[in-house]
Structures are given as structure tokens and as C-alpha cells.
Design a protein around this motif. Sequence first.
Motif, PDB file in Angstrom:
ATOM      1  N   THR A 122      33.254  71.047 107.306  1.00 31.12           N
ATOM      2  CA  THR A 122      32.347  70.646 106.240  1.00 31.12           C
ATOM      3  C   THR A 122      31.474  69.518 106.755  1.00 31.12           C
ATOM      4  O   THR A 122      31.968  68.576 107.404  1.00 31.12           O
ATOM      5  CB  THR A 122      33.127  70.236 104.971  1.00 31.12           C
ATOM      6  OG1 THR A 122      32.194  69.897 103.933  1.00 31.12           O
ATOM      7  CG2 THR A 122      34.049  69.057 105.231  1.00 31.12           C
ATOM      8  N   LYS A 123      30.161  69.613 106.474  1.00 30.39           N
ATOM      9  CA  LYS A 123      29.221  68.671 107.090  1.00 30.39           C
ATOM     10  C   LYS A 123      28.076  68.321 106.141  1.00 30.39           C
ATOM     11  O   LYS A 123      27.512  69.192 105.468  1.00 30.39           O
ATOM     12  CB  LYS A 123      28.666  69.265 108.384  1.00 30.39           C
ATOM     13  CG  LYS A 123      27.669  68.350 109.106  1.00 30.39           C
ATOM     14  CD  LYS A 123      27.383  68.832 110.511  1.00 30.39           C
ATOM     15  CE  LYS A 123      26.677  70.160 110.514  1.00 30.39           C
ATOM     16  NZ  LYS A 123      26.278  70.547 111.886  1.00 30.39           N
ATOM     17  N   TYR A 124      27.721  67.035 106.123  1.00 32.26           N
ATOM     18  CA  TYR A 124      26.560  66.542 105.379  1.00 32.26           C
ATOM     19  C   TYR A 124      25.481  66.108 106.357  1.00 32.26           C
ATOM     20  O   TYR A 124      25.778  65.426 107.353  1.00 32.26           O
ATOM     21  CB  TYR A 124      26.948  65.355 104.485  1.00 32.26           C
ATOM     22  CG  TYR A 124      25.754  64.587 103.958  1.00 32.26           C
ATOM     23  CD1 TYR A 124      24.992  65.095 102.907  1.00 32.26           C
ATOM     24  CD2 TYR A 124      25.378  63.368 104.525  1.00 32.26           C
ATOM     25  CE1 TYR A 124      23.886  64.405 102.431  1.00 32.26           C
ATOM     26  CE2 TYR A 124      24.279  62.668 104.052  1.00 32.26           C
ATOM     27  CZ  TYR A 124      23.535  63.194 103.012  1.00 32.26           C
ATOM     28  OH  TYR A 124      22.434  62.510 102.552  1.00 32.26           O
ATOM     29  N   ASN A 125      24.234  66.500 106.095  1.00 33.26           N
ATOM     30  CA  ASN A 125      23.106  66.121 106.937  1.00 33.26           C
ATOM     31  C   ASN A 125      22.041  65.391 106.130  1.00 33.26           C
ATOM     32  O   ASN A 125      21.765  65.753 104.978  1.00 33.26           O
ATOM     33  CB  ASN A 125      22.449  67.349 107.577  1.00 33.26           C
ATOM     34  CG  ASN A 125      23.287  67.962 108.677  1.00 33.26           C
ATOM     35  OD1 ASN A 125      24.279  68.603 108.410  1.00 33.26           O
ATOM     36  ND2 ASN A 125      22.876  67.766 109.915  1.00 33.26           N
ATOM     37  N   PHE A 135      24.234  63.190 110.669  1.00 32.44           N
ATOM     38  CA  PHE A 135      25.275  63.998 110.033  1.00 32.44           C
ATOM     39  C   PHE A 135      26.601  63.259 110.003  1.00 32.44           C
ATOM     40  O   PHE A 135      26.862  62.344 110.793  1.00 32.44           O
ATOM     41  CB  PHE A 135      25.451  65.339 110.763  1.00 32.44           C
ATOM     42  CG  PHE A 135      26.259  65.257 112.035  1.00 32.44           C
ATOM     43  CD1 PHE A 135      27.642  65.403 112.016  1.00 32.44           C
ATOM     44  CD2 PHE A 135      25.636  65.015 113.253  1.00 32.44           C
ATOM     45  CE1 PHE A 135      28.391  65.318 113.187  1.00 32.44           C
ATOM     46  CE2 PHE A 135      26.375  64.919 114.424  1.00 32.44           C
ATOM     47  CZ  PHE A 135      27.763  65.081 114.389  1.00 32.44           C
ATOM     48  N   ALA A 136      27.442  63.681 109.074  1.00 29.43           N
ATOM     49  CA  ALA A 136      28.846  63.258 109.008  1.00 29.43           C
ATOM     50  C   ALA A 136      29.656  64.500 108.684  1.00 29.43           C
ATOM     51  O   ALA A 136      29.299  65.258 107.769  1.00 29.43           O
ATOM     52  CB  ALA A 136      29.039  62.198 107.933  1.00 29.43           C
ATOM     53  N   ASN A 137      30.719  64.731 109.443  1.00 22.68           N
ATOM     54  CA  ASN A 137      31.495  65.946 109.183  1.00 22.68           C
ATOM     55  C   ASN A 137      32.981  65.755 109.461  1.00 22.68           C
ATOM     56  O   ASN A 137      33.401  64.822 110.146  1.00 22.68           O
ATOM     57  CB  ASN A 137      30.945  67.137 109.988  1.00 22.68           C
ATOM     58  CG  ASN A 137      31.516  67.217 111.385  1.00 22.68           C
ATOM     59  OD1 ASN A 137      31.524  66.218 112.107  1.00 22.68           O
ATOM     60  ND2 ASN A 137      31.987  68.391 111.781  1.00 22.68           N
ATOM     61  N   VAL A 138      33.750  66.670 108.889  1.00 25.81           N
ATOM     62  CA  VAL A 138      35.197  66.745 109.095  1.00 25.81           C
ATOM     63  C   VAL A 138      35.519  68.202 109.391  1.00 25.81           C
ATOM     64  O   VAL A 138      35.014  69.105 108.697  1.00 25.81           O
ATOM     65  CB  VAL A 138      35.980  66.278 107.852  1.00 25.81           C
ATOM     66  CG1 VAL A 138      37.488  66.454 108.071  1.00 25.81           C
ATOM     67  CG2 VAL A 138      35.653  64.838 107.516  1.00 25.81           C
ATOM     68  N   ASN A 139      36.333  68.463 110.414  1.00 26.65           N
ATOM     69  CA  ASN A 139      36.764  69.843 110.654  1.00 26.65           C
ATOM     70  C   ASN A 139      38.245  69.896 110.999  1.00 26.65           C
ATOM     71  O   ASN A 139      38.838  68.908 111.453  1.00 26.65           O
ATOM     72  CB  ASN A 139      35.885  70.554 111.694  1.00 26.65           C
ATOM     73  CG  ASN A 139      36.092  70.054 113.093  1.00 26.65           C
ATOM     74  OD1 ASN A 139      37.185  70.149 113.649  1.00 26.65           O
ATOM     75  ND2 ASN A 139      35.043  69.512 113.695  1.00 26.65           N
ATOM     76  N   PHE A 140      38.789  71.083 110.770  1.00 26.79           N
ATOM     77  CA  PHE A 140      40.221  71.305 110.915  1.00 26.79           C
ATOM     78  C   PHE A 140      40.445  72.612 111.659  1.00 26.79           C
ATOM     79  O   PHE A 140      39.782  73.622 111.385  1.00 26.79           O
ATOM     80  CB  PHE A 140      40.877  71.376 109.532  1.00 26.79           C
ATOM     81  CG  PHE A 140      42.327  71.780 109.546  1.00 26.79           C
ATOM     82  CD1 PHE A 140      43.322  70.853 109.808  1.00 26.79           C
ATOM     83  CD2 PHE A 140      42.700  73.099 109.284  1.00 26.79           C
ATOM     84  CE1 PHE A 140      44.665  71.226 109.812  1.00 26.79           C
ATOM     85  CE2 PHE A 140      44.027  73.470 109.283  1.00 26.79           C
ATOM     86  CZ  PHE A 140      45.013  72.535 109.553  1.00 26.79           C
ATOM     87  N   LEU A 141      41.383  72.610 112.623  1.00 28.18           N
ATOM     88  CA  LEU A 141      41.709  73.801 113.396  1.00 28.18           C
ATOM     89  C   LEU A 141      43.223  73.910 113.530  1.00 28.18           C
ATOM     90  O   LEU A 141      43.883  72.966 113.948  1.00 28.18           O
ATOM     91  CB  LEU A 141      41.076  73.732 114.788  1.00 28.18           C
ATOM     92  CG  LEU A 141      41.435  74.854 115.768  1.00 28.18           C
ATOM     93  CD1 LEU A 141      40.889  76.186 115.295  1.00 28.18           C
ATOM     94  CD2 LEU A 141      40.912  74.531 117.167  1.00 28.18           C
ATOM     95  N   SER A 142      43.770  75.081 113.175  1.00 32.82           N
ATOM     96  CA  SER A 142      45.204  75.313 113.356  1.00 32.82           C
ATOM     97  C   SER A 142      45.460  76.819 113.339  1.00 32.82           C
ATOM     98  O   SER A 142      44.574  77.609 113.670  1.00 32.82           O
ATOM     99  CB  SER A 142      46.023  74.598 112.272  1.00 32.82           C
ATOM    100  OG  SER A 142      47.413  74.653 112.578  1.00 32.82           O
ATOM    101  N   GLN A 143      46.650  77.209 112.904  1.00 28.07           N
ATOM    102  CA  GLN A 143      47.048  78.611 112.870  1.00 28.07           C
ATOM    103  C   GLN A 143      47.944  78.844 111.666  1.00 28.07           C
ATOM    104  O   GLN A 143      48.455  77.905 111.060  1.00 28.07           O
ATOM    105  CB  GLN A 143      47.766  79.009 114.158  1.00 28.07           C
ATOM    106  CG  GLN A 143      49.037  78.213 114.424  1.00 28.07           C
ATOM    107  CD  GLN A 143      49.553  78.407 115.836  1.00 28.07           C
ATOM    108  OE1 GLN A 143      48.819  78.282 116.806  1.00 28.07           O
ATOM    109  NE2 GLN A 143      50.843  78.722 115.948  1.00 28.07           N
ATOM    110  N   PHE A 144      48.146  80.138 111.313  1.00 26.71           N
ATOM    111  CA  PHE A 144      48.915  80.470 110.125  1.00 26.71           C
ATOM    112  C   PHE A 144      50.420  80.514 110.381  1.00 26.71           C
ATOM    113  O   PHE A 144      51.207  80.098 109.531  1.00 26.71           O
ATOM    114  CB  PHE A 144      48.476  81.833 109.572  1.00 26.71           C
ATOM    115  CG  PHE A 144      47.104  81.819 108.969  1.00 26.71           C
ATOM    116  CD1 PHE A 144      46.872  81.247 107.730  1.00 26.71           C
ATOM    117  CD2 PHE A 144      46.040  82.401 109.639  1.00 26.71           C
ATOM    118  CE1 PHE A 144      45.611  81.244 107.168  1.00 26.71           C
ATOM    119  CE2 PHE A 144      44.768  82.406 109.085  1.00 26.71           C
ATOM    120  CZ  PHE A 144      44.554  81.821 107.843  1.00 26.71           C
ATOM    121  N   GLY A 145      50.832  81.059 111.515  1.00 30.69           N
ATOM    122  CA  GLY A 145      52.257  81.297 111.733  1.00 30.69           C
ATOM    123  C   GLY A 145      52.754  80.815 113.074  1.00 30.69           C
ATOM    124  O   GLY A 145      51.998  80.277 113.897  1.00 30.69           O
TER     125      GLY A 145
END
Length: 310
Positions: A122-125, A135-145
Amino acid sequence: MSSKLRGSHYVVSLFFLFISIPSFSQNNVDLSNPINAGRLKLPGDTIWKKIEFGANLNQGSFSGNWTGGGVNSVALGLFFNALNEKKKGKNAWRNDFQSQYGIVRNKGQQSRKNVDRVFFDTKYNRELTSAWSLFANVNFLSQFGAGYTYDDKPDSASIKRKVSGILSPAYLTEAIGIEYRPVPYFFVDFAPGALRQTIVIDTALYVNTPDQNNYGVPIGRRVRTEAALIQVVANFDKDIAKDINLKFRYLMYSSFKHPLNIDNRLDAQLTAKINKFVNVNLGAIVVYDADQSSKIQFAQALSIGFLYQF
């Protein structure tokens, strides 16, 4: 040249190969892409979205007397992606969600995971010029199982080691910087001082991770926070030909503590539509991160299946 620098050089070279692909097409925005066409019609305030989901199924079977040899197998993959962008005056907000999960089962073995990814950004410009913005942003990366490695001898699913799981690892990044967007379908973000949290909820995993490094998180802890000397993100999403879409995201991360130990990740996907609901996908992921492995990691998948977009 050290192995770390060679690994970074290899992934960076692949990134520049991908960004050179659009140069073979016209420099103008592809009007056949309804998203780009909509942006041109509304150069001021806009709201647009792209949602897609689908499934891929692969199956093979052989009779008991098939002399060519082979093993019965079935594989199923699911994906869901959503992209939304809103612009009002000099302010813009972009949300990007991507997810994939797939399993494969060969006769005589239990089901095994072959793809697993969940990503949200998610990012604001705040616009400075037509091509530059803050810009300012936050991101997330992972997996389900959970993820496992399997022993080659014997070929049995009972001999396996858990090396990852949900939130093990996961990466949460907060960044503030400047963005360069020369065209609607491509942008590059430069973020000095970005913060990244590496999360490993399952503290017992370290015994199975490469070099027992626990993805860089100190043994016995669940979170490691590091600051970036520089983080660079490049994102491309465009129809490079009729019914053929290329999408990629490249990340480069250099920390203050280890500036020459550069993390690189390239996620790329080429999608060709056969008809309204059937498509062919070619995806690839290339990663060099010394906290995960001292060698370059590569994953590739080719599939045909159902796709619905709106």
C-alpha cells in the motif's frame, strides 16, 4: 569478485534484461490495454482497478503396462490478484495484493507444495511533477503454509524437514522516498533509510534453515529490524502485445550494517490469453539474499488454465 557480489550482479543483470523488453514495442502507451486507455481519457482525478483470479490444473496418468515408464500425477494451482489506484489532485493511493498457492501429488507420495506466495503493498504519493512524486509505503511478503525439503533417498514424503511456514519467514517494510513514473505502467522507487522487519514466528526452524541462519533473525528471537542505506523498487505491468501481458517487480536492498551484502529479488510473470477465460502463464522468481542462502535461488513455472478478469 566475491560470491555475494556475483550473486547480486546476476540478479541485477536479469532485471535490466526485463526492462529492455518494452523497448522492442512502441514508446507510446498501449491503447489496447483498457487500464492505460482509461487513464488517458481521465488525465486528472481517476479511480481504476484490476482484479483477476484463476486456477491451473495439470494431470497425467499411465496404464500399469505402459512401457514408456511414468508416474500418475495431478497438480492444482490457484491465484488471486487485485490492484486499485486512486488519484485526486496531487494525491494518489495505490494498493496491490498478489497471492498464489499450488500443490502437486505424484502416485506413491503425499501432496507437496510447489508454489506459495502472499504479497501486499500500500502506497501514498504526493505529486511533484508529471513524472516525479514523494511516496510513503508499507509492504508485506510471506506465504500461506509450511514448506518442506525432501530426502532423495528413499523417494518418500515421510522423510522431510520443515524449513518455512506462515510468518516464518515474513518481511514487513516501511519506506519513504521519491518515485519516478515516466509512463503509467512503469515506476521506480528510491527509498534511503527504509526499515525492514524479518519475522520468524517458529523459533525451531533454525536447525533446518541453510547454515542454521534462521533467515538472519538471531537465534531465540522472532523479529530482526534493519535500516536500509538504499532500497530500490521497480515495477512494470503492461500489455507488450495483443493479449500478452508482462508484469515484474524488482527489489534491491542494501543495509547500513552490511552495505555490500545486497539483497535482490525479481518476480516476473508473462501471461498470454488464448480466449476470454483460458490463459497460459510463465512465471519466474530469482532471489539472492545471503540471510536465506549463500547461493542464488530460482523458481519457474509454466501452466495453462482458467483466468477471469474484471
